[in-house]
Scaffold this active site. Structure first.
Site, mmCIF file in Angstrom:
data_model
loop_
_atom_site.group_PDB
_atom_site.id
_atom_site.type_symbol
_atom_site.label_atom_id
_atom_site.label_comp_id
_atom_site.label_asym_id
_atom_site.label_seq_id
_atom_site.Cartn_x
_atom_site.Cartn_y
_atom_site.Cartn_z
ATOM 1 N N ALA A 119 0.789 -1.210 -0.097
ATOM 2 C CA ALA A 119 0.198 0.068 -0.129
ATOM 3 C C ALA A 119 0.766 1.121 0.065
ATOM 4 O O ALA A 119 1.906 1.281 0.518
ATOM 5 C CB ALA A 119 -1.011 -0.148 1.355
ATOM 6 N N ALA A 120 0.378 2.358 -0.851
ATOM 7 C CA ALA A 120 1.285 3.278 -0.790
ATOM 8 C C ALA A 120 0.253 4.658 -0.432
ATOM 9 O O ALA A 120 -0.671 5.084 -1.299
ATOM 10 C CB ALA A 120 1.895 3.747 -2.056
ATOM 11 N N ALA A 121 0.479 5.434 0.559
ATOM 12 C CA ALA A 121 -0.601 6.623 0.839
ATOM 13 C C ALA A 121 0.417 7.883 0.799
ATOM 14 O O ALA A 121 1.251 7.914 0.659
ATOM 15 C CB ALA A 121 -0.945 6.281 2.362
ATOM 16 N N SER A 122 -0.470 8.874 1.374
ATOM 17 C CA SER A 122 0.217 10.126 1.250
ATOM 18 C C SER A 122 1.548 10.379 2.010
ATOM 19 O O SER A 122 2.340 11.273 1.841
ATOM 20 C CB SER A 122 -0.784 11.145 1.662
ATOM 21 N N LEU A 123 1.650 9.963 3.355
ATOM 22 C CA LEU A 123 2.634 10.018 4.063
ATOM 23 C C LEU A 123 3.701 8.953 4.042
ATOM 24 O O LEU A 123 4.958 9.221 4.468
ATOM 25 C CB LEU A 123 2.339 10.075 5.580
ATOM 26 N N GLN A 125 4.609 4.549 2.726
ATOM 27 C CA GLN A 125 4.340 3.391 1.881
ATOM 28 C C GLN A 125 4.490 1.974 2.831
ATOM 29 O O GLN A 125 5.290 2.085 3.909
ATOM 30 C CB GLN A 125 4.876 2.942 0.499
ATOM 31 N N VAL A 126 3.701 1.057 2.825
ATOM 32 C CA VAL A 126 3.719 -0.105 3.541
ATOM 33 C C VAL A 126 4.262 -1.369 3.093
ATOM 34 O O VAL A 126 3.676 -1.596 1.916
ATOM 35 C CB VAL A 126 2.485 -0.466 4.278
ATOM 36 N N ASP A 272 -9.164 9.618 11.699
ATOM 37 C CA ASP A 272 -8.999 9.280 10.304
ATOM 38 C C ASP A 272 -9.635 7.985 9.975
ATOM 39 O O ASP A 272 -8.894 7.220 9.226
ATOM 40 C CB ASP A 272 -7.620 9.387 9.961
#
Length: 305
Positions: A119-123, A125-126, A272
Site C-alpha cells: 500500500a502507498a498513501a500520502s505520508l 508506503q507499507v 481518520d
C-alpha cells in the site's frame, strides 16, 4: 503558486468533461492532486468522505488516494530504514541489497519484506514482512523529504488564502479557513513522528480494548519502530470497497458502538477512519489502523454532544 492554481484548474476541467467516462476523469483528477503534494492529497482524502461537499462519483474516485498513491523507490525506503536504525547490515534476509555487512550485524532487521509495497498513501508506503521469529508484520516507511514538502504545501496554501483575502476582503469564512489550516498543519506535522503514532495505538488499546472486543488494533513492535519507520503486527482483512452489502452492514454495526464510546467515554478519538484505515478481518472483527491523526476531546465538547 502558479503551478498549484494551474493543476487545480486542470483537475476541475477534467472532472467536468463529461465526454469521457467517470473512471478516466477520476484518474486525471487523482493525477493532478497527487502532483500537488501531500497536504493537497490529505485534503482530497477528507473530501472523499464528505458527501455534502462532493458528488458520490467524485468521492469514490478521490477515495482511491487513501491507499493507492504513487510509490517511491524501494531502495529509498530501505535506505530510510538503515538510517533510522543506524544499521549497516542487511535490512531483510529475503533481499539482496548489495550493502556491506558488518560481522556484528549479520542478523537482519527483518526475515523478509515484500519486493514491493502492499500500500502507498500520502505520508508513507507499507511493506508486508516477517520478523526473525516468524511474526508477520506491517512495516510503514515515511516518504523522503516529507517535512520539507509539507512545509512548502502549507506555505502555498497560506499564500492562496492571502490572495483570496486581498481580492475579496477578509470574511468570516476566510477566518475559519485560516484557523482550520493552522489546526490541520499542527496535526499533520505531528503525524510525521511515527513513534507518536505508536503511542496512540497503545493508548487506544488500553482505553477501549476491553470495552470494544470486536475491534482490533495492531500490536506495536517497538524494537523495529523509529521516527520514520513504524512496525506493527499484520492484520489480515478486506477493505470496505471489497465487501458485500451484508459484510458492509456488519462493519457498520462494529464501528458505531466503538465510535460512540470514543466520543462519549474517554474522548480519545481516531480522527481518520476512512476506507483505507478500516478492514473486516478474517475472524469477522473490525481492524482499525493508522493512528497518526487522533484527538483528545474536552469535557465541554463531550457534554455538548
Amino acid at each position: 503558486l502558479v503551478e498549484v492554481v494551474s493543476r487545480i484548474n486542470a483537475a476541475r476541467a477534467a472532472w467536468q468533461d463529461e465526454g469521457h467516462p467517470v473512471e478516466w476523469r477520476g484518474e486525471r483528477v487523482r493525477t493532478e492532486v497527487a502532483c500537488l503534494g501531500t497536504v493537497f492529497v490529505k485534503l482530497a482524502q477528507t473530501m472523499a468522505t464528505r458527501s455534502d461537499l462532493v458528488s458520490r462519483e467524485l468521492g469514490r474516485e478521490l477515495g482511491i488516494l487513501q491507499d493507492s498513491m504513487g510509490r517511491f523507490p524501494d531502495d529509498v525506503a530501505l535506505q530510510t530504514i538503515r538510517e533510522e536504525f543506524s544499521w549497516d547490515g542487511p535490512v531483510a534476509a529475503s533481499r539482496s541489497e548489495g550493502a556491506e555487512t558488518d560481522p556484528a550485524d549479520e542478523t537482519p532487521l527483518f526475515a523478509s519484506l515484500t519486493a514491493e509495497p502492499v500500500a502507498a498513501a500520502s505520508l508513507a508506503q507499507v511493506y508486508r514482512g516477517k520478523l526473525v521469529d516468524g511474526q508477520e508484520v506491517a512495516v510503514k516507511v515515511q516518504r523522503p523529504g516529507l517535512a520539507e514538502q509539507v512545509g512548502l504545501d502549507f506555505y502555498v496554501l497560506r499564500q492562496l488564502l492571502s490572495l483570496v483575502n486581498a481580492i475579496t476582503g477578509v470574511t468570516r469564512s476566510s477566518e475559519i479557513a485560516q484557523s482550520v489550516l493552522a489546526e490541520v498543519a499542527d496535526g499533520l506535522f505531528a503525524e510525521l513522528d511515527f513513534t507518536m503514532e505508536a503511542q496512540h495505538i497503545e493508548k487506544f488499546r488500553d482505553l477501549y480494548g476491553e470495552a470494544c472486543p470486536d475491534v482490533v488494533v495492531p500490536e506495536v513492535i517497538w524494537s523495529r519502530t523509529r521516527v520514520k519507520v513504524l512496525t506493527t503486527s499484520w492484520l489480515n482483512g478486506r477493505k470496505p470497497r471489497d465487501l458485500t452489502a451484508s459484510e458492509k452492514l456488519r462493519m457498520v454495526n462494529l464501528v458505531a458502538p466503538c465510535l460512540s464510546l470514543q466520543l462519549m467515554d474517554a474522548g480519545f478519538v481516531h480522527c481518520d477512519p476512512h476506507e483505507g484505515n478500516m478492514m473486516l478481518l478474517e475472524d469477522g472483527r473490525l481492524g482499525l489502523i493508522d493512528f497518526g491523526l487522533v484527538a483528545q476531546m474536552t469535557n465541554i465538547h463531550q457534554e455538548s454532544m
